[in-house]
Write an enzyme that holds these catalytic residues in place. Structure first.
Site, mmCIF file in Angstrom:
data_model
loop_
_atom_site.group_PDB
_atom_site.id
_atom_site.type_symbol
_atom_site.label_atom_id
_atom_site.label_comp_id
_atom_site.label_asym_id
_atom_site.label_seq_id
_atom_site.Cartn_x
_atom_site.Cartn_y
_atom_site.Cartn_z
ATOM 1 N N GLY A 18 0.783 -1.230 0.000
ATOM 2 C CA GLY A 18 0.000 0.000 0.000
ATOM 3 C C GLY A 18 0.816 1.281 0.000
ATOM 4 N N GLY A 20 2.942 2.093 -2.311
ATOM 5 C CA GLY A 20 3.074 2.554 -3.697
ATOM 6 C C GLY A 20 4.294 2.040 -4.438
ATOM 7 N N LYS A 21 4.838 0.896 -3.997
ATOM 8 C CA LYS A 21 6.018 0.328 -4.652
ATOM 9 C C LYS A 21 5.796 0.096 -6.135
ATOM 10 C CE LYS A 21 6.120 -3.571 -2.367
ATOM 11 N NZ LYS A 21 5.237 -3.530 -1.201
ATOM 12 N N THR A 22 4.669 -0.568 -6.458
ATOM 13 C CA THR A 22 4.436 -0.951 -7.851
ATOM 14 C C THR A 22 4.290 0.284 -8.733
ATOM 15 O OG1 THR A 22 3.441 -3.013 -7.164
ATOM 16 C CG2 THR A 22 2.952 -2.295 -9.389
ATOM 17 N N SER A 23 3.557 1.282 -8.233
ATOM 18 C CA SER A 23 3.383 2.506 -9.018
ATOM 19 C C SER A 23 4.730 3.182 -9.270
ATOM 20 C CB SER A 23 2.464 3.478 -8.275
ATOM 21 O OG SER A 23 1.214 2.883 -8.081
ATOM 22 N N ASP A 45 3.430 -7.989 -7.708
ATOM 23 C CA ASP A 45 2.272 -7.496 -6.979
ATOM 24 C C ASP A 45 1.047 -8.324 -7.346
ATOM 25 O OD1 ASP A 45 0.307 -6.093 -5.796
ATOM 26 O OD2 ASP A 45 0.851 -4.152 -6.642
ATOM 27 N N THR A 512 -4.067 -2.457 -2.500
ATOM 28 C CA THR A 512 -3.240 -3.546 -1.979
ATOM 29 C C THR A 512 -3.664 -3.977 -0.572
ATOM 30 O OG1 THR A 512 -1.438 -2.815 -3.379
ATOM 31 C CG2 THR A 512 -0.868 -4.302 -1.593
#
Lengths: 600, 119
Positions: A18, A20-23, A45, A512
């Site tokens: 949550g 924001g790693k993937t973004s 993810d 997430t």
């Protein structure tokens, strides 16, 4: 962004769900591709919207993204990887061995360790020089292996037992035994990780004390095993967005309060993080779907619509008081709050406890959060009200350490150095902490037959199934020894009985965290436990705000709250994001009372 | 030389730290196996969670599992014959089976069977 300045070949983003790693990983990949580099983006993810973002179905194969020249992507689903691994082990014996045996094997292979090792196995090939990755300048991962996994792979004792012989003494490395890669490949992968010339680790946090503390722990753990090239990114800073663009924020009480909290968190950032190069990313009003949104993440904020243009239908959702009403009706019982770190389990546990105490019930609140100061102020603020609230505390570090010491000094006493190192590493596995804490809790659980016991943690289904295997064994032993009049109830039996135990899943209204909570629910269901309710905590949609940015985000929450209500939860409640950190009985009471319609 | 096969129960960590308590027998037995191997014994261990096929393919082991369930493990075979079930052998037993005579380490003495002919 400093973390993208002269990056080495491998970039890893790590942080809890949550943040924001993937973004950020996606945005980084797009930015590096824009300067003419060949990029491979690897996402693990489970909520991966990488395919959605780029308008391409990706999946478990390298796919080139036509919309972004130079960019290819790969999605690894760790759960699916673990399932493939389980099938490979269990498939051939499914009809040969008794069904109960097969089920037992599957449970052993259903822990977090198996998933993690299976995911690492998928990574391995990407960290080696091979034809597969030869064309790429940079490989960007939206996750990183944990210290536990890497340390296990570095232990010579682990290798001598498993991978060379393919069998032998088991440890948490067990799952590796069935995987195809060779020792040399794992070693090379670990070497690549620990080489600052090749690997950069980007720690992603939010401007919140708890998240920063957690990131500090990750930093120390991974630095200790050689991943020294680390950068810090503080994502979603409201104050930065407000300064840049959100003119309405200054006048808004909630936005101002969040801004102050962020400042306090950043001012008291853990010392070990202070030396790291740091970037801040402003909170964005939009969800990070679509290429334009991604390009905007690392750059300046886009203008935000005026507040009146943002849909402002008041949220109609049950409040925490309605859940407490039902809990109170039973007169006693165990209430366990479960959820990933940082979702506010301890605060909600305290709020439920205060509400029950206010209604005249004797309540025992037990917290495992060593940083929770709310307990101290709580007893004082209830003094003289006649309410009986007893507060217990279990420090996971102390409990785990005690358990480790006990095991090492008794069971590990006669081991040689290699064996002892392996046992020590097994004891550093996440399961160990969960078991140690749960054992400490189970002493208190027995009280729940007469009073209310509220806990800010719960064991996972996997732990319970493993513990119950031992429970079943204990029952058998008791039976063989003859009737001693001792009635043994396993923790699982008590938790499966809805009359005695209510598990409340806590989440945030973000993608997430909701998926992680759904994962915890599925895990509990496997153990025959149906979570009783969900609580969506720290909701903007349930709060009052005039800030256009916060209102935009509040509108984005609706879809997730609907998903919780309609797909996941049997019953649910929404708790508004508070202006002040809820400390003391009065502020905790605000959490339970009606969220009501925001009066904008 | 006798061939000893040990069929372990399913454990994700054979040190057992994932259970409610670490099984001392398991920790000690791992050390004993290592010792016996160094003294030339032929011993193989199979973990039910990792190599279930080894259990399924061995008729003696499979019928044992059908009859007694996995709770009755471990099962120890010597040259394919059931030698012990439900507990791990002691170092003395391992030594006897494997024919290890000259022992550097002191063997824990079992009350009745060590070297005497009483049983």
């Amino acid at each position: 962004m400093r973390f993208l300045d002269h990056p080495p070949r491998f970039l890893f983003f790590t942080g809890k769900g949550g943040v924001g790693k993937t973004s950020i990983a996606c945005a980084s990949a797009v930015e590096l591709a824009a300067i003419g580099k060949q990029i491979l983006l690897v996402s693990t993810d489970p909520a991966s919207n990488v395919g959605q973002v780029f308008g391409v179905a990706i999946g478990n194969r390298i796919t080139s993204i036509d919309a972004v020249p130079g960019l290819s992507a790969l999605e690894i689903d760790p759960q699916a990887a673990a399932q493939v691994y389980r099938d490979r082990i269990v498939g051939p014996v499914r009809n040969l061995l008794p069904e109960s045996v097969v089920k037992g094997i599957e449970e052993q292979l259903s822990g977090a360790c198996t998933t993690e090792i299976a995911a690492f196995d998928e990574f391995t090939a990407l960290l080696l020089d091979s034809a597969l990755t030869a064309g790429y300048d940079h490989i960007v991962f939206d996750t990183a292996p944990t210290g536990h996994t890497i340390r296990l792979l570095q232990l010579p004792g682990a290798w001598s037992g498993f991978l060379e012989a393919g069998k032998g003494d088991a440890s948490c490395l067990g799952p590796l035994a069935g995987l195809e890669k060779q020792r040399a490949q794992y070693s090379a992968a670990v070497d690549a990780l620990a080489d600052p010339e090749r690997t950069r680790l980007v720690l992603v946090a939010r401007a919140q004390q708890a998240t920063l503390r957690e990131v500090a722990r990750t930093h120390e753990e991974l630095a200790a095993i050689g991943l020294r090239q680390q950068y810090l990114v503080v994502n979603g800073v409201l104050a930065d967005a407000a300064a840049a663009n959100d003119s309405g924020a200054a006048a808004d009480v909630l936005a101002a309060a969040i801004g102050r909290r962020e400042q306090a968190a950043l001012a008291t950032i853990p010392d070990v993080l202070k030396t790291l190069p740091m970037d801040r990313i402003a909170l964005k009003p939009f969800n990070l779907v679509g290429l334009d949104a991604l390009r905007g993440l690392l750059t300046d904020t886009a203008p935000i619509d005026a507040p009146e243009e943002i849909a402002s239908q008041p949220l109609e959702a049950p409040d925490l008081a309605s859940l407490v009403e039902e809990i109170a009706a039973d007169g006693h019982g165990l209430v366990m709050l479960m959820g990933k770190g940082g979702v506010g389990k301890t605060t909600l546990a305290a709020a439920i406890a205060v509400e029950l105490a206010d209604r005249g019930f004797p309540v025992h609140l037990t917290t495992s959060d060593p940083a929770a100061h709310l307990a101290e102020t709580l007893t004082e603020s209830l003094e003289g009200t006649g309410a009986t609230l007893e507060i217990g505390r279990i420090d996971p570090r102390v409990e785990t350490e005690r358990y480790r010491e006990h095991v090492l000094s008794t069971k590990g006493a006669q081991l040689d150095d290699a064996g002892r190192a392996l046992l020590e590493e097994d004891l550093r596995s996440p399961c160990t902490e969960e078991i140690a804490v749960f054992q400490a809790f189970s002493r208190i659980i027995r009280e729940a037959g007469k009073t209310f016991v509220i806990m800010d943690t719960a064991p996972t289904g996997h732990t319970l199934l493993l513990l119950d295997a031992t429970g079943a064994y204990h029952r058998e032993t008791t039976r063989q020894l003859g009737d001693t009049g001792l009635q043994l109830r396993t923790p699982m039996m008590q938790l499966q009985d809805p009359k005695q135990t209510k598990v409340v899943l806590v989440t945030l209204a973000e993608t997430t965290p909701v998926l992680e909570a759904a994962g915890l629910q599925a895990d509990l269901e496997r153990a025959g436990i149906q979570p009783w309710a969900w609580v969506v905590n720290q909701s903007l949609a349930a709060a009052r705000t005039r800030s256009p940015l916060l209102r935009r985000r509040a509108a984005n929450e609706r879809e997730l709250i609907d998903a919780v209500a309609e797909q996941h939860a049997r019953r649910y409640a929404v708790v508004a994001l508070q202006e002040a950190e809820p400390i003391g009985a009065d502020q905790l009471r605000r959490l339970t009372t009606a969220t009501g319609a925001p009066s904008w | 030389m006798k061939y000893i096969q040990v069929f372990d129960p399913a454990l994700c960590c054979s040190t057992g730290v994932c259970g409610v308590d670490v099984d001392q027998a398991l920790v000690s037995f791992s050390a004993d196996v290592e010792w016996a191997k160094q003294n030339g014994a032929r011993i193989e261990r199979y973990n039910l969670a990792q190599e279930p096929l080894a259990f399924a393919e061995n008729v003696a082991v499979r019928s044992f599992l059908e009859r007694s369930g996995q709770e009755a493990l471990p099962l120890i075979l010597i040259d394919g014959e059931v030698a012990l079930a439900g507990r791990y052998p002691t170092r003395a037993e391992l030594a006897r089976w494997a024919g290890i005579l000259a022992v550097a380490d002191p063997i824990p003495v079992t009350p009745c069977c060590s070297g005497s002919s009483c049983c």
